[in-house]
Design a protein around this motif. Structure first.
Motif, PDB file in Angstrom:
ATOM      1  N   HIS A  54       0.815  -1.217   0.000  1.00  0.00           N
ATOM      2  CA  HIS A  54       0.000   0.000   0.000  1.00  0.00           C
ATOM      3  C   HIS A  54       0.850   1.268   0.000  1.00  0.00           C
ATOM      4  CE1 HIS A  54       1.428  -0.827   3.918  1.00  0.00           C
ATOM      5  NE2 HIS A  54       0.863   0.196   4.480  1.00  0.00           N
ATOM      6  N   GLY A  65      -3.168  -0.556  -2.228  1.00  0.00           N
ATOM      7  CA  GLY A  65      -3.866   0.046  -1.086  1.00  0.00           C
ATOM      8  C   GLY A  65      -4.079  -0.890   0.079  1.00  0.00           C
ATOM      9  N   THR A  67      -6.720  -2.510   0.621  1.00  0.00           N
ATOM     10  CA  THR A  67      -7.354  -3.734   0.091  1.00  0.00           C
ATOM     11  C   THR A  67      -6.315  -4.839  -0.009  1.00  0.00           C
ATOM     12  OG1 THR A  67      -8.924  -2.430  -1.191  1.00  0.00           O
ATOM     13  CG2 THR A  67      -8.560  -4.702  -1.912  1.00  0.00           C
ATOM     14  N   GLU A  95       0.942   3.761   6.557  1.00  0.00           N
ATOM     15  CA  GLU A  95      -0.099   4.578   5.919  1.00  0.00           C
ATOM     16  C   GLU A  95       0.019   6.046   6.324  1.00  0.00           C
ATOM     17  OE1 GLU A  95      -2.000   3.424   3.656  1.00  0.00           O
ATOM     18  OE2 GLU A  95      -3.877   4.550   3.567  1.00  0.00           O
ATOM     19  N   PRO A 240      -7.332   1.974   8.571  1.00  0.00           N
ATOM     20  CA  PRO A 240      -6.461   0.878   8.126  1.00  0.00           C
ATOM     21  C   PRO A 240      -6.205  -0.138   9.239  1.00  0.00           C
ATOM     22  CG  PRO A 240      -5.572   2.969   7.398  1.00  0.00           C
ATOM     23  CD  PRO A 240      -6.743   3.287   8.274  1.00  0.00           C
ATOM     24  N   ALA A 302     -12.193  -1.522   2.916  1.00  0.00           N
ATOM     25  CA  ALA A 302     -10.893  -1.276   2.279  1.00  0.00           C
ATOM     26  C   ALA A 302     -11.085  -0.470   0.995  1.00  0.00           C
ATOM     27  CB  ALA A 302     -10.195  -2.603   1.992  1.00  0.00           C
ATOM     28  N   TRP A 303     -12.102  -0.816   0.251  1.00  0.00           N
ATOM     29  CA  TRP A 303     -12.409  -0.065  -0.970  1.00  0.00           C
ATOM     30  C   TRP A 303     -12.717   1.396  -0.639  1.00  0.00           C
ATOM     31  CZ3 TRP A 303     -17.315   2.106  -1.614  1.00  0.00           C
ATOM     32  CH2 TRP A 303     -17.534   2.741  -2.838  1.00  0.00           C
ATOM     33  N   HIS A 305     -11.798   3.134   1.975  1.00  0.00           N
ATOM     34  CA  HIS A 305     -10.586   3.830   2.417  1.00  0.00           C
ATOM     35  C   HIS A 305      -9.683   4.149   1.227  1.00  0.00           C
ATOM     36  CE1 HIS A 305      -7.290   5.014   5.054  1.00  0.00           C
ATOM     37  NE2 HIS A 305      -6.500   4.359   4.218  1.00  0.00           N
ATOM     38  N   ASP A 306      -9.507   3.168   0.343  1.00  0.00           N
ATOM     39  CA  ASP A 306      -8.578   3.352  -0.786  1.00  0.00           C
ATOM     40  C   ASP A 306      -9.082   4.380  -1.796  1.00  0.00           C
ATOM     41  OD1 ASP A 306      -6.795   1.563   0.273  1.00  0.00           O
ATOM     42  OD2 ASP A 306      -7.541  -0.144  -0.869  1.00  0.00           O
ATOM     43  N   THR A 307     -10.384   4.392  -2.043  1.00  0.00           N
ATOM     44  CA  THR A 307     -10.902   5.356  -3.023  1.00  0.00           C
ATOM     45  C   THR A 307     -10.989   6.745  -2.391  1.00  0.00           C
ATOM     46  OG1 THR A 307     -13.138   4.706  -2.391  1.00  0.00           O
ATOM     47  CG2 THR A 307     -12.226   3.686  -4.363  1.00  0.00           C
ATOM     48  N   ASP A 308     -11.001   6.796  -1.028  1.00  0.00           N
ATOM     49  CA  ASP A 308     -10.948   8.061  -0.313  1.00  0.00           C
ATOM     50  C   ASP A 308     -12.092   8.986  -0.716  1.00  0.00           C
ATOM     51  OD1 ASP A 308      -9.798   9.474   1.681  1.00  0.00           O
ATOM     52  OD2 ASP A 308      -8.309  10.476   0.433  1.00  0.00           O
TER      53      ASP A 308
END
Lengths: 386, 260
Positions: A54, A65, A67, A95, A240, A302-303, A305-308
Motif C-alpha cells: 500500500h 492500497g 485492500t 499509511e 487501516p 478497504a475499498w 478507504h482506498d478510493t478516499d
C-alpha cells in the motif's frame, strides 16, 4: 457490482499463502513457546514486498492500497500465523507516513517499512484508554527538539522495532478542554525511554509493553504532520488498523474452519463422519456464513478507504467490518474447538493456542462497545452517553 | 540469452480431479493453475538469463478456453512474455499432437537459445513431450537435468540417473527437461504480480501456427484411450507387533522391497 477477485488479487493471495504455508502454525507455536519472534516469516514476506503493498512506489512500495494489505494480513493468518504487527507497522505507521510525511520523512522511513522493518505505534495510556482526547503524554518544544514525558501502555512489539510512532499532547483546545495532539517518530532505544513487558495470557509471539518517557529528546524533524493537528492524523490511521485487524480475525476464522471441516469429514465415532451430524455441521455452517459476511464488509471498508471518496462511509464500514470479523473469527474458532471435542483443547490440533489472540481482537484495536457507540451515534443519529 | 519454457496449466491437484466418462480424459474445463513441475523450469530459465546478463524468458503453453491463470503465475515470477495456443480443435490431443503445437509455437520465438521443460506433467504423466518437441525441431535433447550451466554456446547438464548423475555437454540451441531438484522456485513478489498485468500474452489458434486441424486433437491422435478404471483402494498396511524383534521384521520387509 463486481465481486470476482482480480487476477492480481488471486496471485497475491496464492503467493502469500505459499510463503506462510512453508512456515505454518507449528512454527508459530514453537516461537510462542520459546519466547522467540517471527523474524524468518516476517523477512520472507517482507522481501517480497508484501508489507509495503500500500506504500508509494517511489519509496519502494507496491503502489496499491489497504485492500491489498488486508489480503496479506488475512492470508498469513489463514495459515495459522496471525501477524499482529502488520496492524501497527504497515497499516498505521506506513499509511500515516505515506499520507502525512514530508518528502524527507518518506524517503527516510518508507523504504524500510516497504520491506521488513517494523515500526511500533504508541497511543494507549493507563488513564486514557479509548479516549484519545485525554492523552497525558506531553511533548514540549525546546529549540530544535521536543521533550517527551509520560507513560504508554499495551504497546505491541517495541522490542522488535527500531522506531515507533508516538502520539503526544502538545497543547489544549481552550474551547473544549481536549488535548491538541502531535505525532513523533521515536527511536526505541532513545535515552530516557524505558519499557516493562506486560505478562498476558495471549499465546502470541508479540510482547506488550508499558513505556516510560522521561524527558526523551526527539528531533523536531521527526514530527509527523503539523503541531497540534495530530488528532486528524491519528484518525486517518484508525481505519487501516481496523480493516487489517478485521482481516486478521477473518484469517484466524478461515484457519479454524479449515481445520474443523477437515476433522469433521474424517472423524468417525459411530458409522458416519461426525460432520454428517447436524449438531456438528450446522454450527460450522453458521460460523462460515458470519465469516463470509464479515469478509464482504472488510472488502467494502478497504475499498472505501482506498478510493478516499467519503470518509464517513470508510469509517462506518471499517468499524462494522472490525466488529463483525472479530465476532466471526472467535465464533469460528470456538465452533472449531467444539467440533474437535476434547481434542480441541490439545495443542496438537493447533486451535486452542489462538484463543487469546482471537479473543483480544474483540477488545483491540477498538472494543466492540466503542464500535456500537459509533454506529448508534453516526449511523443511527442516536444521542451519546459519554 | 533467450530461454523458452514450456509450461502446462493443469487442474488444481488440491481439488480431486475427475475423468470425463465419454472422452475418457481428464476434465479440464474449470480454472487451471501452473503445473508445479513447470515452476522449476521457469526459475531455472530466469536464473540462466540473469547469469548471462541479458535476454528474456518466453513461456509457451497449450490450454483450453484461453486459460492464462497459470501463465500469470509464471509471468509474475519474472518471465517476459507468453504464447498461448488455445483452440477447440486441440481437445483430445495426445502427447505427439501436443508436441507438434508446442514446437510450432517455439519456432515463433526469435533467437531461442534454450528450451526448458519439466520431465513430465503432473496431470498427464506421459513424459514424452520434451523429446518429441526436440525431434520435431531437430534439436538435441537432454533429459532429467538436476543442474544446468550455460558456457558460451554449450549447455552443461548434470543428468540425474538411478545411480547418481551423468555430466552431459550439448551444443545450443537444445531442449532440456529439468527435475524438481534443479532449483528452488521463487514466490511471485508483489512487484512481479503487478508487472505481470501488462506483460504480453499472444493467444494463437491452430491455424495461426500453420497446422491443419486434422494433425491435432482427436482427429490427429495416434493413440486411443480404450478404457478407464477406478484406481484400486489402498490395501491395509501390515502391522508388526513389537515383541523385541520387530526391527528384524522391518529390516526383512524393507530388504524385500530392495530399498536397503
Amino acid at each position: 457490482m463486481e465481486f470476482a477477485e482480480s487476477p492480481e488479487h488471486e496471485l497475491l493471495r496464492a503467493s502469500v499463502r505459499e510463503v506462510a504455508a512453508g512456515f505454518g502454525h507449528e512454527y508459530y507455536v514453537e516461537k510462542v513457546r520459546h519466547g522467540g519472534t517471527l523474524d524468518e516469516l516476517w523477512d520472507a514476506l517482507g522481501d517480497l514486498g508484501f508489507f509495503g503493498v500500500h506504500l508509494p512506489e517511489e519509496h519502494g512500495g507496491g503502489g496499491a492500497g489497504i485492500t491489498e494489505l488486508a489480503i496479506v494480513c488475512e492470508e498469513v493468518a489463514a495459515q495459522g500465523c496471525p501477524l499482529l504487527l502488520i496492524l501497527v507497522s504497515a497499516a498505521i505507521c506506513g499509511e500515516l507516513i505515506g499520507r502525512f510525511g514530508t518528502e524527507e520523512q518518506k524517503a527516510q522511513w518508507l523504504p524500510g517499512l516497504a520491506r521488513s522493518e517494523k515500526m511500533a505505534f504508541a497511543i494507549t495510556e493507563p488513564d486514557a484508554g479509548s479516549n484519545s482526547h485525554r492523552l497525558s503524554t506531553t511533548a514540549t518544544r525546546d529549540g530544535d527538539v521536543y521533550r517527551l514525558r509520560g507513560t504508554k501502555t499495551y504497546i505491541s512489539g517495541v522490542d522488535e522495532a527500531d522506531r515507533m510512532l508516538v502520539v503526544t499532547r502538545t497543547g489544549v483546545d481552550e474551547a473544549t478542554g481536549h488535548g491538541l495532539l502531535s505525532l513523533f517518530v521515536v527511536d526505541t532505544d532513545a535515552p530516557g525511554l524505558t519499557r516493562t513487558p506486560i505478562p498476558t495470557g495471549i499465546q502470541s509471539p508479540e510482547t506488550q509493553f508499558t513505556l516510560f518517557f522521561d524527558d526523551v529528546e526527539v528531533p523536531a524533524s521527526h514530527r509527523l504532520g503539523d503541531e497540534d493537528d495530530g488528532l486528524r492524523v491519528v484518525f486517518y490511521g484508525l481505519n487501516p488498523e481496523r480493516i487489517t485487524g478485521a482481516a486478521l480475525s477473518a484469517g484466524i476464522g478461515r484457519y479454524a474452519l479449515d481445520k474443523a471441516s477437515a476433522y469433521a469429514r474424517e472423524r468417525r465415532v459411530w458409522d458416519v463422519p461426525i460432520g454428517a451430524h447436524q449438531g456438528v455441521a450446522h454450527p460450522l455452517a453458521e460460523a462460515k456464513i458470519d465469516l463470509e459476511l464479515s469478509r464482504l464488509m472488510i472488502a467494502k471498508a478497504a475499498w472505501a478507504h482506498d478510493t478516499d471518496a467519503d470518509r464517513a462511509v470508510a469509517g462506518e464500514a471499517a468499524n462494522m467490518a472490525k466488529f463483525a470479523a472479530a465476532d466471526a473469527g472467535l465464533a469460528c474458532l470456538d465452533t472449531a474447538i467444539q467440533a474437535h471435542g476434547g481434542n480441541g483443547m490439545a495443542s496438537e490440533y493447533g486451535l486452542v493456542d489462538l484463543w487469546g489472540l482471537a479473543r483480544l481482537l474483540r477488545i483491540a484495536p477498538v472494543s466492540r462497545e466503542m464500535i456500537l457507540n459509533y454506529v448508534a451515534q453516526r449511523s443511527l443519529a442516536l444521542p451519546r452517553s459519554y | 540469452m533467450n530461454v523458452v519454457v514450456c509450461v502446462k496449466q493443469i487442474p488444481d491437484p488440491a481439488d480431486p480431479g475427475a475423468l470425463d466418462p465419454t472422452t475418457k480424459t481428464l476434465k479440464r474445463d474449470g480454472k487451471l493453475i501452473l503445473d508445479e513441475s513447470d515452476s522449476y523450469g521457469v526459475e531455472m530459465a530466469l536464473q540462466l538469463v540473469t547469469a548471462a546478463g541479458g535476454g528474456e524468458v518466453t513461456l509457451v503453453s497449450m490450454a483450453p478456453n484461453g486459460e492464462v491463470s497459470g501463465l500469470r503465475t509464471a509471468l509474475a515470477m519474472g518471465a517476459a512474455k507468453a504464447i498461448l495456443v488455445s483452440d477447440d480443435a486441440l481437445a483430445g490431443s495426445d502427447a505427439l499432437g501436443t508436441a507438434k503445437v508446442l514446437a510450432k509455437a517455439i519456432e515463433r520465438v526469435e533467437g531461442a537459445d534454450l528450451i526448458l521443460t519439466a520431465t513430465e506433467s503432473s496431470d498427464g504423466y506421459t513424459g514424452t513431450v520434451p523429446e518429441q518437441v526436440a525431434g520435431l525441431l531437430d534439436l538435441p535433447s537432454v533429459t532429467f537435468a538436476k543442474h544446468i550451466e550455460v558456457d558460451g554456446s554449450t549447455v552443461k547438464v548434470q543428468r540425474q540417473t538411478e545411480a547418481g548423475y551423468d555430466d552431459v555437454e550439448c551444443p545450443l540451441p537444445a531442449v532440456v527437461s529439468v527435475t524438481a531438484g534443479v532449483v528452488e522456485p521463487r514466490y511471485p513478489s508483489f512487484k512481479g504480480i503487478m508487472a505481470a498485468k501488462s506483460k504480453p500474452v499472444d493467444t494463437l489458434t491452430v491455424a495461426d501456427l500453420g497446422l491443419d486441424a486434422s494433425q491435432v486433437g482427436w482427429a490427429g491422435a495416434g493413440q486411443e484411450i480404450v478404457s478407464i478404471e477406478e484406481a484400486p483402494a489402498r490395501e491395509a498396511g501390515e502391522v508388526i507387533e513389537d515383541d523385541g524383534t520387530a526391527f528384524e521384521k522391518i529390516v526383512a520387509y524393507l530388504d524385500n522391497l530392495k530399498v536397503l
